[in-house]
Write a protein that holds these residues in place. Structure first.
Motif, PDB file in Angstrom:
ATOM      1  N   PRO A 244      11.459  -1.403  -6.156  1.00 18.82           N
ATOM      2  CA  PRO A 244      12.066  -0.263  -5.464  1.00 18.82           C
ATOM      3  C   PRO A 244      13.018   0.520  -6.355  1.00 18.82           C
ATOM      4  CG  PRO A 244      13.217  -2.275  -4.884  1.00 18.82           C
ATOM      5  CD  PRO A 244      12.049  -2.687  -5.750  1.00 18.82           C
ATOM      6  N   ALA A 245      13.310   1.742  -5.924  1.00 18.47           N
ATOM      7  CA  ALA A 245      14.320   2.541  -6.620  1.00 18.47           C
ATOM      8  C   ALA A 245      15.697   1.941  -6.428  1.00 18.47           C
ATOM      9  CB  ALA A 245      14.295   3.979  -6.104  1.00 18.47           C
TER      10      ALA A 245
ATOM     11  N   PHE B 248      10.840   4.828  -3.608  1.00 17.96           N
ATOM     12  CA  PHE B 248      10.642   3.850  -2.542  1.00 17.96           C
ATOM     13  C   PHE B 248      11.894   2.988  -2.521  1.00 17.96           C
ATOM     14  CE2 PHE B 248       9.586  -0.469  -1.314  1.00 17.96           C
ATOM     15  CZ  PHE B 248       8.754  -0.336  -0.215  1.00 17.96           C
ATOM     16  N   ALA B 249      12.545   2.890  -1.360  1.00 17.70           N
ATOM     17  CA  ALA B 249      13.751   2.072  -1.214  1.00 17.70           C
ATOM     18  C   ALA B 249      13.569   1.139  -0.024  1.00 17.70           C
ATOM     19  CB  ALA B 249      14.978   2.952  -1.020  1.00 17.70           C
ATOM     20  N   ILE B 250      14.317   0.032  -0.003  1.00 18.25           N
ATOM     21  CA  ILE B 250      14.068  -0.984   1.020  1.00 18.25           C
ATOM     22  C   ILE B 250      15.341  -1.746   1.364  1.00 18.25           C
ATOM     23  CG2 ILE B 250      13.360  -2.686  -0.737  1.00 18.25           C
ATOM     24  CD1 ILE B 250      11.268  -3.702   1.335  1.00 18.25           C
TER      25      ILE B 250
ATOM     26  N   ALA C  97      11.110  -8.081  -1.701  1.00 17.87           N
ATOM     27  CA  ALA C  97      11.570  -6.693  -1.793  1.00 17.87           C
ATOM     28  C   ALA C  97      11.638  -6.252  -3.248  1.00 17.87           C
ATOM     29  CB  ALA C  97      12.930  -6.535  -1.128  1.00 17.87           C
ATOM     30  N   MET C  98      12.188  -7.091  -4.112  1.00 17.32           N
ATOM     31  CA  MET C  98      12.284  -6.743  -5.531  1.00 17.32           C
ATOM     32  C   MET C  98      10.924  -6.676  -6.190  1.00 17.32           C
ATOM     33  SD  MET C  98      15.817  -8.496  -6.911  1.00 17.32           S
ATOM     34  CE  MET C  98      15.714 -10.079  -6.069  1.00 17.32           C
ATOM     35  N   ASP C  99       9.986  -7.479  -5.695  1.00 17.18           N
ATOM     36  CA  ASP C  99       8.627  -7.450  -6.242  1.00 17.18           C
ATOM     37  C   ASP C  99       7.952  -6.095  -6.038  1.00 17.18           C
ATOM     38  OD1 ASP C  99       8.839 -10.067  -7.110  1.00 17.18           O
ATOM     39  OD2 ASP C  99       7.724 -10.922  -5.421  1.00 17.18           O
TER      40      ASP C  99
ATOM     41  N   GLU D 282       0.824  -1.211   0.000  1.00 17.37           N
ATOM     42  CA  GLU D 282       0.000   0.000   0.000  1.00 17.37           C
ATOM     43  C   GLU D 282       0.857   1.260   0.000  1.00 17.37           C
ATOM     44  OE1 GLU D 282      -3.469   2.022   2.817  1.00 17.37           O
ATOM     45  OE2 GLU D 282      -3.204  -0.178   2.814  1.00 17.37           O
ATOM     46  N   ILE D 283       1.893   1.275   0.850  1.00 17.32           N
ATOM     47  CA  ILE D 283       2.747   2.457   0.913  1.00 17.32           C
ATOM     48  C   ILE D 283       3.568   2.586  -0.365  1.00 17.32           C
ATOM     49  CG2 ILE D 283       4.718   1.352   2.068  1.00 17.32           C
ATOM     50  CD1 ILE D 283       3.400   4.858   2.854  1.00 17.32           C
ATOM     51  N   ARG D 284       3.885   1.434  -0.983  1.00 16.50           N
ATOM     52  CA  ARG D 284       4.603   1.500  -2.265  1.00 16.50           C
ATOM     53  C   ARG D 284       3.749   2.207  -3.314  1.00 16.50           C
ATOM     54  NH1 ARG D 284       6.896   3.079  -5.606  1.00 16.50           N
ATOM     55  NH2 ARG D 284       8.269   2.118  -7.168  1.00 16.50           N
TER      56      ARG D 284
END
Length: 339
Positions: free
Chosen positions: A196-197, A176-178, A191-193, A164-166
């Motif tokens: 992310p930037a 968006f980074a993780i 995470a890759m799904d 949702e936040i993505r």
């Protein structure tokens, strides 16, 4: 404002050492003149620290011997308890001191994962008052924090559902980074799904993760000193650099000084990569993630520069300047910082 620098200039993506003069006009590299000069200064791009937790400045060297989860895992890791216990004034003062150190030691920009929601974002903006260093602030904990910041920084796919936040970050047009692959490989795929930037850490990738990182050209930020302190292992830095853009970060101020000199030296001596590769990780690659045009020396680029004293007791006699900057130089060698 016009300024001329003389000495050995580390030019372009390959940091080719070139004797000459560099002319700065109104904050931009106006001209580069190759010519003999008696100056012994070394002129290089200022650093970009691609992953920080500046709020941890209130707890330097706290928690020695604790595991990664006990140190930093939300919501009850030691750093989160210390952050909740500290007043806003204490956090702002501590962050301001860290930012001053980063700026004076040649860091032009930093990518910050900022705890504390909207209040945390506001606190670091207050700490930045009067500073020239450029922040890229990734809010955490809520969509409101993301909107108040420059993007959203997720703790890791094992900690929460970030779909949702993505989408909220995508709608807001913010990155968006993780964190991913820090403890083990199990959170890398989810995470890759999230598209992310960039990913942070990637200590434990499997072959399928490396292949996907390469095929999607997904940038990675590595923080090797932090990973050794928390005993999670060593990222495959050389293989990552052969597959994608890799930048360098110092991670938690709680665990490490935010010194890019120390991070570069450690990385160069830990990983089988060239000095030029490490220097690129600490400058241009981080600038790309920050959305900045600096990080290398070319005409027309912003003049975010670091000048080292090539005749210091530490650096005099060096035969390979890129190698000396990465493996030997330190804060005591800084002669000037142009931000």
């Amino acid at each position: 404002m016009t300024r001329t620098l003389e000495g050995t200039i580390l030019l372009g993506e390959e940091f080719h050492p070139t004797e000459g003069r560099l002319h700065v006009e109104n904050g931009e590299i106006d001209a580069i003149e190759e010519t003999q000069t008696d100056a012994t200064d070394i002129i290089l791009p200022a650093f970009v620290n691609a992953h920080t937790h500046i709020g941890d400045s209130i707890a330097k060297e706290a928690g020695g011997g604790l595991s990664l989860d006990d140190l930093v895992a939300p919501p009850d890791g030691l750093k989160h308890r210390l952050l909740r216990a500290a007043s806003t004034e204490e956090k702002v003062e501590a962050m301001a001191r860290t930012l001053q150190f980063m700026e004076s030691s040649g860091t032009a920009a930093f990518l910050e994962f900022r705890e504390g929601g909207v209040e945390g974002v506001e606190a670091i903006r207050e700490a930045l008052t009067g500073r020239e260093i450029d922040p890229v602030i990734f809010g955490r904990e809520s969509a409101d924090a993301m909107r108040a910041a420059d993007g959203f920084g997720a703790s890791g796919a094992r900690d929460n559902e970030f779909g949702e936040i993505r989408e909220a970050a995508r709608t807001a047009g913010k990155p968006f980074a993780i964190h991913a692959g820090e403890r083990d490989p199990h959170d890398l795929t989810p995470a890759m799904d999230l598209d992310p930037a960039f990913l942070i850490h990637v200590v434990h990738p499997r072959q399928e993760h490396l292949d996907r990182i390469e095929s999607e050209q997904l940038p990675v930020v590595v923080c090797p000193r932090s990973n050794l302190v928390t005993n999670v292992g060593v990222a495959p830095i050389r293989e990552l650099t052969e597959r994608t853009t890799v930048a360098l970060g110092t991670d938690n101020v709680m665990l490490n000084s935010p010194s890019m000199f120390r991070e570069m030296e450690f990385t160069a001596k830990l990983a089988d990569v060239s000095a030029e590769t490490v220097l690129r990780m600490a400058t241009r690659n981080g600038a790309k993630l920050a959305g900045k045009e600096y990080g290398l020396i070319e005409e027309g680029r912003p003049a975010k520069l670091l000048v080292l004293d090539g005749n210091s007791d530490n650096l005099c006699g060096a035969e390979d300047w890129a190698r000396a900057v990465v493996r030997r130089a330190g804060e005591a060698d800084v002669k000037a910082v142009l931000l």
